[in-house]
Design a protein around this motif. Structure first.
Motif, PDB file in Angstrom:
ATOM      1  N   ASP A 191     -52.346   0.085 -19.996  1.00  0.00           N
ATOM      2  CA  ASP A 191     -51.344  -0.178 -21.030  1.00  0.00           C
ATOM      3  C   ASP A 191     -50.068   0.613 -20.775  1.00  0.00           C
ATOM      4  N   GLU A 192     -50.231   1.867 -20.395  1.00  0.00           N
ATOM      5  CA  GLU A 192     -49.080   2.752 -20.175  1.00  0.00           C
ATOM      6  C   GLU A 192     -48.219   2.272 -18.999  1.00  0.00           C
ATOM      7  N   VAL A 193     -48.857   1.992 -17.878  1.00  0.00           N
ATOM      8  CA  VAL A 193     -48.109   1.590 -16.687  1.00  0.00           C
ATOM      9  C   VAL A 193     -47.580   0.161 -16.842  1.00  0.00           C
ATOM     10  N   MET A 194     -48.360  -0.712 -17.465  1.00  0.00           N
ATOM     11  CA  MET A 194     -47.894  -2.087 -17.681  1.00  0.00           C
ATOM     12  C   MET A 194     -46.660  -2.098 -18.586  1.00  0.00           C
ATOM     13  N   ALA A 195     -46.613  -1.205 -19.559  1.00  0.00           N
ATOM     14  CA  ALA A 195     -45.428  -1.114 -20.422  1.00  0.00           C
ATOM     15  C   ALA A 195     -44.199  -0.723 -19.602  1.00  0.00           C
ATOM     16  N   MET A 196     -44.373   0.163 -18.638  1.00  0.00           N
ATOM     17  CA  MET A 196     -43.254   0.549 -17.774  1.00  0.00           C
ATOM     18  C   MET A 196     -42.820  -0.641 -16.910  1.00  0.00           C
ATOM     19  N   GLU A 197     -43.783  -1.384 -16.398  1.00  0.00           N
ATOM     20  CA  GLU A 197     -43.464  -2.556 -15.569  1.00  0.00           C
ATOM     21  C   GLU A 197     -42.722  -3.606 -16.404  1.00  0.00           C
ATOM     22  N   ARG A 198     -43.165  -3.799 -17.642  1.00  0.00           N
ATOM     23  CA  ARG A 198     -42.463  -4.743 -18.526  1.00  0.00           C
ATOM     24  C   ARG A 198     -41.023  -4.283 -18.772  1.00  0.00           C
ATOM     25  N   GLY A 199     -40.821  -2.972 -18.783  1.00  0.00           N
ATOM     26  CA  GLY A 199     -39.468  -2.437 -18.938  1.00  0.00           C
ATOM     27  C   GLY A 199     -38.559  -2.834 -17.786  1.00  0.00           C
ATOM     28  N   ILE A 200     -39.104  -2.874 -16.587  1.00  0.00           N
ATOM     29  CA  ILE A 200     -38.313  -3.325 -15.436  1.00  0.00           C
ATOM     30  C   ILE A 200     -37.930  -4.795 -15.597  1.00  0.00           C
ATOM     31  N   TRP A 201     -38.905  -5.620 -15.968  1.00  0.00           N
ATOM     32  CA  TRP A 201     -38.610  -7.040 -16.179  1.00  0.00           C
ATOM     33  C   TRP A 201     -37.603  -7.232 -17.305  1.00  0.00           C
ATOM     34  N   ALA A 202     -37.729  -6.432 -18.367  1.00  0.00           N
ATOM     35  CA  ALA A 202     -36.775  -6.528 -19.482  1.00  0.00           C
ATOM     36  C   ALA A 202     -35.372  -6.163 -19.014  1.00  0.00           C
ATOM     37  N   ALA A 203     -35.259  -5.159 -18.150  1.00  0.00           N
ATOM     38  CA  ALA A 203     -33.945  -4.772 -17.616  1.00  0.00           C
ATOM     39  C   ALA A 203     -33.362  -5.897 -16.770  1.00  0.00           C
ATOM     40  N   LEU A 204     -34.188  -6.553 -15.963  1.00  0.00           N
ATOM     41  CA  LEU A 204     -33.710  -7.680 -15.158  1.00  0.00           C
ATOM     42  C   LEU A 204     -33.246  -8.834 -16.052  1.00  0.00           C
ATOM     43  N   ALA A 205     -33.973  -9.068 -17.146  1.00  0.00           N
ATOM     44  CA  ALA A 205     -33.636 -10.160 -18.070  1.00  0.00           C
ATOM     45  C   ALA A 205     -32.396  -9.848 -18.910  1.00  0.00           C
ATOM     46  N   ALA A 206     -32.127  -8.572 -19.132  1.00  0.00           N
ATOM     47  CA  ALA A 206     -30.969  -8.175 -19.941  1.00  0.00           C
ATOM     48  C   ALA A 206     -29.754  -7.828 -19.081  1.00  0.00           C
ATOM     49  N   GLY A 207     -29.949  -7.739 -17.767  1.00  0.00           N
ATOM     50  CA  GLY A 207     -28.860  -7.300 -16.899  1.00  0.00           C
ATOM     51  C   GLY A 207     -28.551  -5.823 -17.105  1.00  0.00           C
ATOM     52  N   ASP A 208     -29.575  -5.050 -17.459  1.00  0.00           N
ATOM     53  CA  ASP A 208     -29.425  -3.641 -17.835  1.00  0.00           C
ATOM     54  C   ASP A 208     -29.632  -2.725 -16.624  1.00  0.00           C
ATOM     55  N   ALA A 209     -28.555  -2.477 -15.891  1.00  0.00           N
ATOM     56  CA  ALA A 209     -28.621  -1.660 -14.678  1.00  0.00           C
ATOM     57  C   ALA A 209     -29.020  -0.216 -14.982  1.00  0.00           C
ATOM     58  N   ARG A 210     -28.598   0.304 -16.106  1.00  0.00           N
ATOM     59  CA  ARG A 210     -28.928   1.696 -16.451  1.00  0.00           C
ATOM     60  C   ARG A 210     -30.439   1.878 -16.618  1.00  0.00           C
ATOM     61  N   SER A 211     -31.082   0.974 -17.338  1.00  0.00           N
ATOM     62  CA  SER A 211     -32.538   1.066 -17.524  1.00  0.00           C
ATOM     63  C   SER A 211     -33.275   0.855 -16.210  1.00  0.00           C
ATOM     64  N   LEU A 212     -32.790  -0.063 -15.387  1.00  0.00           N
ATOM     65  CA  LEU A 212     -33.425  -0.305 -14.098  1.00  0.00           C
ATOM     66  C   LEU A 212     -33.313   0.938 -13.216  1.00  0.00           C
ATOM     67  N   ARG A 213     -32.149   1.553 -13.182  1.00  0.00           N
ATOM     68  CA  ARG A 213     -31.943   2.772 -12.393  1.00  0.00           C
ATOM     69  C   ARG A 213     -32.910   3.875 -12.845  1.00  0.00           C
ATOM     70  N   ALA A 214     -33.101   4.015 -14.152  1.00  0.00           N
ATOM     71  CA  ALA A 214     -33.979   5.055 -14.692  1.00  0.00           C
ATOM     72  C   ALA A 214     -35.446   4.807 -14.341  1.00  0.00           C
ATOM     73  N   ALA A 215     -35.827   3.548 -14.156  1.00  0.00           N
ATOM     74  CA  ALA A 215     -37.227   3.209 -13.901  1.00  0.00           C
ATOM     75  C   ALA A 215     -37.617   3.292 -12.427  1.00  0.00           C
ATOM     76  N   LEU A 216     -36.633   3.216 -11.535  1.00  0.00           N
ATOM     77  CA  LEU A 216     -36.909   3.178 -10.100  1.00  0.00           C
ATOM     78  C   LEU A 216     -36.606   4.523  -9.449  1.00  0.00           C
ATOM     79  N   ALA A 217     -37.508   4.976  -8.584  1.00  0.00           N
ATOM     80  CA  ALA A 217     -37.278   6.200  -7.820  1.00  0.00           C
ATOM     81  C   ALA A 217     -36.049   6.027  -6.927  1.00  0.00           C
ATOM     82  N   GLU A 218     -35.369   7.125  -6.632  1.00  0.00           N
ATOM     83  CA  GLU A 218     -34.201   7.062  -5.739  1.00  0.00           C
ATOM     84  C   GLU A 218     -34.548   6.402  -4.420  1.00  0.00           C
ATOM     85  N   ASP A 219     -35.745   6.687  -3.890  1.00  0.00           N
ATOM     86  CA  ASP A 219     -36.161   6.118  -2.615  1.00  0.00           C
ATOM     87  C   ASP A 219     -37.108   4.925  -2.797  1.00  0.00           C
TER      88      ASP A 219
END
Length: 124
Positions: free
Chosen positions: A6-34
């Motif tokens: 549940d915890e990790v799936m919620a984070m993954e859904r956050g990535i999809w939500a950022a892609l659907a909203a065009g939210d670069a800030r949230s996507l940047r926060a969810a992805l490691a620099e590398d």
């Protein structure tokens, strides 16, 4: 294991939500620099994915299901799931299997790696 899923799936859904909203800030926060992504058309790091949002959302709608998780040590988890999605500006839904490696980062999680495999015929 259900809490971890549940915890990790919620984070993954956050990535999809950022892609659907065009939210670069949230996507940047969810992805490691590398962050490293492996896709049918090649490899992509964090900045490539964020850059794709410069013209707006890349996903119009999505549905994630069949999630399963495997702990990898104390602070990492491998998530695998089915994704149905509609790209922005298109009318045909696509499907793929996704595997995503997450690492605990303070109180949350950060995505280190993802691989998307287009859905094909069932394996015998």
């Amino acid at each position: 294991m259900g809490d971890l899923l549940d915890e990790v799936m919620a984070m993954e859904r956050g990535i999809w939500a950022a892609l659907a909203a065009g939210d670069a800030r949230s996507l940047r926060a969810a992805l490691a620099e590398d962050f490293e992504g492996v896709y049918p058309d090649g490899f992509a790091g964090r900045e490539v994915l964020i850059g794709a949002l410069a013209t707006g959302p890349t996903v119009a709608d999505y549905d994630l299901s069949q999630g399963r998780v495997r702990p990898i040590g104390a602070d990492q988890a491998l998530l695998a799931y089915h994704a149905g999605f509609l790209r922005s500006g298109q009318t045909t839904w696509k499907a793929m299997r996704v595997s995503s490696l997450w690492q605990r980062d303070g109180a949350g999680w950060i995505n280190l790696f993802s691989q998307d495999t287009p859905e094909g015929p069932p394996v015998p």
